[in-house]
Scaffold this active site. Structure first.
Site, short mmCIF file in Angstrom:
data_model
loop_
_atom_site.label_atom_id
_atom_site.label_comp_id
_atom_site.label_asym_id
_atom_site.label_seq_id
_atom_site.Cartn_x
_atom_site.Cartn_y
_atom_site.Cartn_z
N ASP A 49 0.83 -1.21 0.00
CA ASP A 49 0.00 0.00 0.00
C ASP A 49 0.86 1.25 0.00
O ASP A 49 0.76 2.10 0.88
CB ASP A 49 -0.94 -0.02 1.22
CG ASP A 49 -2.12 0.92 1.04
OD1 ASP A 49 -2.25 1.50 -0.05
OD2 ASP A 49 -2.90 1.08 1.99
N HIS A 104 2.76 5.40 5.62
CA HIS A 104 1.51 5.91 5.09
C HIS A 104 0.45 5.59 6.16
O HIS A 104 0.50 4.52 6.76
CB HIS A 104 1.18 5.25 3.75
CG HIS A 104 0.22 4.12 3.84
ND1 HIS A 104 0.59 2.87 4.27
CD2 HIS A 104 -1.11 4.07 3.60
CE1 HIS A 104 -0.47 2.08 4.27
NE2 HIS A 104 -1.51 2.76 3.88
#
Length: 666
Positions: free
Chosen positions: A3, A206
């Site tokens: 991701d 993130h």
């Protein structure tokens, strides 16, 4: 790396030299324009390194049931080469994990009639199974650009600025601490260095560094960076005390942590009791200087990875200035810069190359504000339709701030709604940059701020700095792949060059660029509302710079200029040098000494270098003190081969954009 919002072209080399062989993601299946062409392939990096890579054609969290098994098999692109493919499964969006139901379903579906045969195993077992097929697989020789989440290059600008300053601050702190340990037996502050790096890395997660987290995350983030900078200051101060000695308040020591000699502008407090001053170097020669607002500014030279000394004398500066400034023109030995009555750039005449840099009839350093309302996930995304509605900030107030032997400054103030932008357009005596030092009180919602330069350069590609190298990307929209890159990421610089001439756009904390045809734009600020409705509101301070040059970014020394903007000379007031020689000198300036640190296992100093311009060749490093042994290592600091014993210099061959690591044992 399931991701992450795009994958740097430098990654294959970093992965392989860290002792790994394979790469897995699923993120690129969410591209908004083009399908990434392969599922199983060889990914070739910027230096030629290849690793086996796999893109899963379903999201990384999925259900283990007949539908997903059938779907992922049908979407797998390399069925003609491999009978094996990988499907990760799990419940939840925090990394996920298998549920009891999924495990039971997997047991029942293991050999279900009419369905692909499955088994629960490890990702490693999959890669081991397909590894023998590498020679038959296609090659992707490029970055893995993610055609989505382009806003993450810019959202939450304070965090991005803190990250840039922390990364480069730790580079210099480690360097000073390692040299102090090596030369004076100082204690190496390993625990503090580790603590700082863990905080920096935590905030590179993130969705923190992309700017796509909630407000509370960034409140915590500010506290983390505040502590990181305190640690950096403490490490630098302690090491500096070992490397220099206390002296009179008018003595100045300057340290250059970059691997080439440099001259740059420095500023420090005027010694108490001084009403005027001049600065002299170690040989007693006067250097250009000026006093402004209780501070003295002067031009300092320092050798590569070394120290230089200066003294402030209570006497007027006796030299002349080569700088002239008015509300309509700034001029030095490099440029004549013309401004209109509102402070917009109308021309830059490059004296060294005898040419006009800017396209005539179009204002440059044009500040543009765009309506920025993407279809979804505003912190993550920029939609191409942002270009349909915008405001050019062409009206402004202009005033002369400084005209001295060191620099010239014109201040331009512009307003938009409740926001105010104050820019100091700055030129220097001996630095060929044009700086736009900017303070913005940003009070916008769903708006985006860019600065645009229309330059006299014709090129179908622009170059951008990435990790340990550079990449070229198209400046046209010939294909859907080209058009999808309407916003791209870069580090300290971007460059547009034609045969023999070019222009570099540098920055000290920005990552988003937009270069099409001859218009170079840098994205300065956004103001998304999801998930933080007040993202980026408040005061921001940053600098971007324009640097015209001969040749392309290589000949123009753009890599060096980017570093110099981001890594100012380190100034120590009231300290003198302890006869410190430069730590090392490298024979080729395209090879950058990026890291000097104490080895993780305590055996000597680690030096990490990289080739920055795509030029192969033999390179030498000269050490100021002889080494008992020099050993080449991988990125994990595992020894590989001895390349020198009882020597003050060593040589090695380096490929384009290659990273090399050496252990220097005394």
């Amino acid at each position: 790396m399931p991701d992450v919002f795009g994958y740097s072209w430098a990654l294959p080399q970093i992965i392989k030299r860290s002792g790994m062989e394979y790469f897995y993601t699923s993120k690129l299946i969410n591209n908004d324009t083009n399908k990434f062409p392969y599922s199983l392939f060889n990914w070739q990096g910027i230096d030629g390194t290849r690793i086996l890579a796999y893109i899963q054609r379903l999201n990384y969290n999925g259900r283990y049931n007949p539908e997903t098994v059938e779907t992922i098999y049908n979407r797998f692109d390399q069925k003609n080469i491999s009978d094996d493919l990988l499907m990760t499964f799990g419940y939840g969006d925090g990394g996920g994990g298998p549920s009891y139901q999924m495990l039971e379903t997997g047991r029942r579906l293991k050999s279900f009639p009419g369905l692909q045969k499955t088994e629960i195993n490890t990702a490693a077992s999959f890669f081991d199974a397909v590894d023998p097929l590498k020679e038959k697989l296609p090659v992707w020789n490029d970055e893995m650009y993610y055609e989505f989440h382009r806003g993450t290059y810019t959202s939450q600008a304070r965090t991005k600025k803190n990250n840039r300053k922390a990364e480069l601050g730790m580079r210099q702190a480690e360097m000073l601490a390692a040299i102090a340990r090596d030369r004076h037996g100082a204690e190496y502050p390993y625990d503090k260095i580790l603590e700082a790096y863990k905080l920096i890395l935590k905030n590179q997660f993130h969705d923190i560094i992309p700017g796509s987290s909630i407000r509370a995350v960034y409140e915590d983030c500010e506290k983390d960076y505040k502590h990181v900078f305190e640690l950096i200051d403490g490490i630098e101060s302690s090491a500096s005390d070992q490397l220099t000695a206390e002296s009179e308040s008018n003595c100045i020591t300057v340290f250059n942590s970059l691997s080439w000699d440099r001259t740059d502008h420095v500023s420090l407090s005027l010694p108490q009791g001084f009403s005027y001053a001049a600065v002299v170097d170690e040989e007693g020669r006067e250097v250009p200087s000026a006093i402004r607002d209780g501070r003295i500014e002067f031009e300092a030279w320092a050798p590569a990875l070394g120290f230089s000394a200066y003294r402030i004398l209570e006497k007027p500066f006796s030299g002349e200035t080569n700088i002239s400034v008015s509300e309509a023109c700034l001029e030095n030995d490099y440029y004549r810069i013309m401004l209109d009555e509102n402070g917009n750039l109308t021309g830059i005449y490059d004296k060294r190359n005898e040419c006009e840099v800017l396209e005539q009839g179009r204002p440059s350093n044009l500040l543009q504000i765009f309506e920025d309302k993407p279809y979804c996930e505003t912190a993550w995304n920029i939609d191409l339709e942002y270009q349909n509605k915008y405001w050019n900030l062409t009206e402004g107030k202009v005033e002369v701030i400084e005209e001295s032997p060191v620099k010239g400054v014109v201040r331009v103030t512009k307003k938009f709604n409740l926001s105010e932008i104050v820019q100091d357009i700055t030129i220097y005596r001996s630095v060929p940059r044009i700086d736009f030092r900017t303070i913005v009180n940003w009070q916008e919602t769903e708006k985006m701020l860019k600065a645009a330069f229309h330059v006299n350069v014709l090129s179908s590609k622009a170059a951008y700095e990435i990790q340990f190298g550079a990449i070229e990307r198209p400046t046209h929209w010939n294909t859907s792949y080209d058009k999808a890159k309407f916003e791209v990421c870069g580090h300290k610089w971007a460059d547009l060059s034609e045969g023999g001439y070019g222009v570099s756009l540098l920055n000290d904390c920005k990552y988003g660029y937009d270069i099409k045809d001859n218009c170079m734009r840098i994205t300065l600020l956004r103001s998304p509302v999801d998930p933080d409705p007040d993202a980026d509101k408040g005061v921001h301070e940053f600098c971007y710079s324009l640097m015209p040059h001969t040749g392309d970014y290589r000949e123009g020394k753009t890599v060096h200029a980017g570093y110099e903007l981001n890594v100012p000379l380190f100034v120590l007031e009231g300290r003198r040098i302890k006869n410190e020689k430069p730590f090392a000198r490298i024979t080729r300036e395209n090879v950058i000494i990026d890291t000097i640190k104490w080895a993780e296992d305590g055996r000597g100093i680690i030096m990490r270098v990289y080739e920055s311009e795509g030029i192969r060749g033999k390179t030498g490093i000269h050490l100021s003190d002889p080494a008992a042994e020099v050993i080449e290592c991988n990125l994990m600091e595992e020894d590989e081969s001895v390349i020198g014993r009882n020597t003050s210099s060593f040589e090695f061959f380096i490929k384009p954009f290659e990273i090399k690591t050496f252990r220097v044992c005394k």
